[in-house]
Design an enzyme around this catalytic site. Structure first.
Site, PDB file in Angstrom:
ATOM      1  N   LYS A  66     -12.003  -1.509   5.148  1.00 11.44           N
ATOM      2  CA  LYS A  66     -11.528  -0.896   6.527  1.00 11.44           C
ATOM      3  C   LYS A  66     -12.327  -0.053   7.093  1.00 11.44           C
ATOM      4  CE  LYS A  66      -6.739  -1.730   4.312  1.00 11.44           C
ATOM      5  NZ  LYS A  66      -5.588  -0.951   3.701  1.00 11.44           N
ATOM      6  N   TYR A 188      -7.375 -10.147   8.199  1.00 15.49           N
ATOM      7  CA  TYR A 188      -7.181  -8.976   7.254  1.00 15.49           C
ATOM      8  C   TYR A 188      -7.425  -9.498   5.676  1.00 15.49           C
ATOM      9  CZ  TYR A 188      -4.987  -5.474   4.734  1.00 15.49           C
ATOM     10  OH  TYR A 188      -4.483  -4.251   3.922  1.00 15.49           O
TER      11      TYR A 188
HETATM   12  O1  DON Z   1      -3.446  -5.412   1.651  1.00 16.01           O
HETATM   13  C1  DON Z   1      -3.502  -4.984   0.495  1.00 16.01           C
HETATM   14  O2  DON Z   1      -2.474  -4.673  -0.064  1.00 16.01           O
HETATM   15  C2  DON Z   1      -4.844  -5.113  -0.414  1.00 16.01           C
HETATM   16  N1  DON Z   1      -5.663  -6.200   0.183  1.00 16.01           N
HETATM   17  C3  DON Z   1      -5.503  -3.852  -0.018  1.00 16.01           C
HETATM   18  C4  DON Z   1      -4.911  -2.447  -0.387  1.00 16.01           C
HETATM   19  C5  DON Z   1      -5.995  -1.514  -0.865  1.00 16.01           C
HETATM   20  O3  DON Z   1      -6.999  -1.841  -1.418  1.00 16.01           O
HETATM   21  C6  DON Z   1      -5.437   0.072  -0.831  1.00 16.01           C
HETATM   22  N2  DON Z   1      -6.231   0.615  -1.560  1.00 16.01           N
HETATM   23  N3  DON Z   1      -6.228   1.365  -2.489  1.00 16.01           N
END
Ligand code: DON
Length: 303
Positions: A66, A188
């Site tokens: 991100k 995403y």
């Molecule tokens: O969208 C999600 O839930 C995961 N692909 C990414 C979330 C994430 O890495 C939060 N970080 N700590």
């Protein structure tokens, strides 16, 4: 102390904590990763890299991606995204629906999932292929054209993306998405499934330690935008753990549920650490301890 000695000393100090915490299992493709992995890389602002443990093993960078998506959006237009996304710490889980509804579809910051979905939407409009734009940036800055998407993780997350789909639809219901919801979700999900090593990640983030300059010396972000991006990482990069992280480590950072954390020491170096066991906020347990140890040992924090 030389850089190699520093990363070795940090590795030795946190060794008893490696394996603590829980591997993310809400994405089945991540659930089978061995929690005993630990890698740490330090890249100087000139691009020299020092590593310890599994620092050359690719892992799923997840939300660390991100940072690069936001950097790309800011490189095109430093203001537009801030009309669609806030920049306050969330104090809530990274996938909170409740907060998004409270905030009327303006995600609290660009690093919670809803905010990142809006950033991807903006990047889709700007480039037509956000994941490829992120990959191109990572490959060029790391000097590694082999960096790519882990298709197995991407597929697994796509099959279990109900919560992110709910977030994206909720954002869309407030007219804060411009592209089709599924196109944004696909991009995403692929972006989160990018796999790369600590060494490549530390090197790729060097522009944040160089006040926005790329590895070839050209300007990618204005000095102000590089400052703002680092500041947003400090206040929001580790979600509802950001206050504790700033207290312990004192560096801008971004975590991912794959167990990676990227941290920046402005004008000096970047650090990437990976250890898959997570705390209750979704931040690497041993990774945070390693960065805490690093700043205590070296005194290299922003404070
Ligand atoms: O969208 C999600 O839930 C995961 N692909 C990414 C979330 C994430 O890495 C939060 N970080 N700590």
């Amino acid at each position: 102390m030389q850089s190699q000695q520093i990363v070795d000393a940090v590795h030795a100090k946190v060794a008893p904590l490696i394996g603590c915490g829980r591997v993310a299992d809400y994405i089945p493709g991540l659930a089978g990763v061995d929690p005993r992995h630990f890698g740490l890389a330090l890249a100087t602002k000139d691009g020299a890299v020092y590593g310890a443990g599994d620092w050359q093993t690719p892992f799923s960078i997840q939300s660390v991606s991100k940072v690069f998506a936001l950097a790309l959006v800011l490189s095109h237009d430093s203001d537009a995204i801030w009309r669609r996304v806030g920049r306050e710490p969330s104090g809530s889980p990274f996938n909170s629906l409740h907060q998004l509804e409270h905030d009327l579809g303006i995600p609290r910051n660009p690093f919670v999932n809803a905010g990142a979905l809006v950033v991807v939407d903006q990047l889709l409009t700007l480039t037509g292929d956000p994941c490829l734009a992120v990959l191109d940036l990572l490959r060029a800055e790391a000097g590694n054209p082999a960096i790519g998407v882990d298709e197995q993780v991407a597929k697994s997350e796509a099959e279990h993306r109900h919560r992110n789909a709910a977030l994206a639809h909720l954002v869309a219901s407030y007219s804060n998405l411009t592209n089709p919801v599924d196109a944004v979700l696909d991009q995403y999900t692929a972006q989160c499934a990018i796999a790369m090593s600590c060494g490549d990640l530390a090197r790729a983030a060097g522009l944040l330690a160089r006040h926005g300059l790329r590895s070839n010396g050209s300007r990618f972000l204005s000095r102000s935008d590089a400052k703002r991006l680092n500041a947003t990482m400090l206040t929001c990069g580790t979600y509802d753990g950001s206050g504790e992280f700033a207290y312990r480590v004192g560096l801008p950072a971004k975590s991912g549920v794959g167990g990676g954390i990227l941290a920046v020491v402005p004008n000096r170096c970047t650090l990437a650490v990976w250890s898959p066991g997570l705390d209750e906020c979704g931040n690497s347990y041993a990774g945070q301890a390693a960065l805490d140890t690093f700043t205590t040992l070296t005194g290299w924090s922003v404070f």
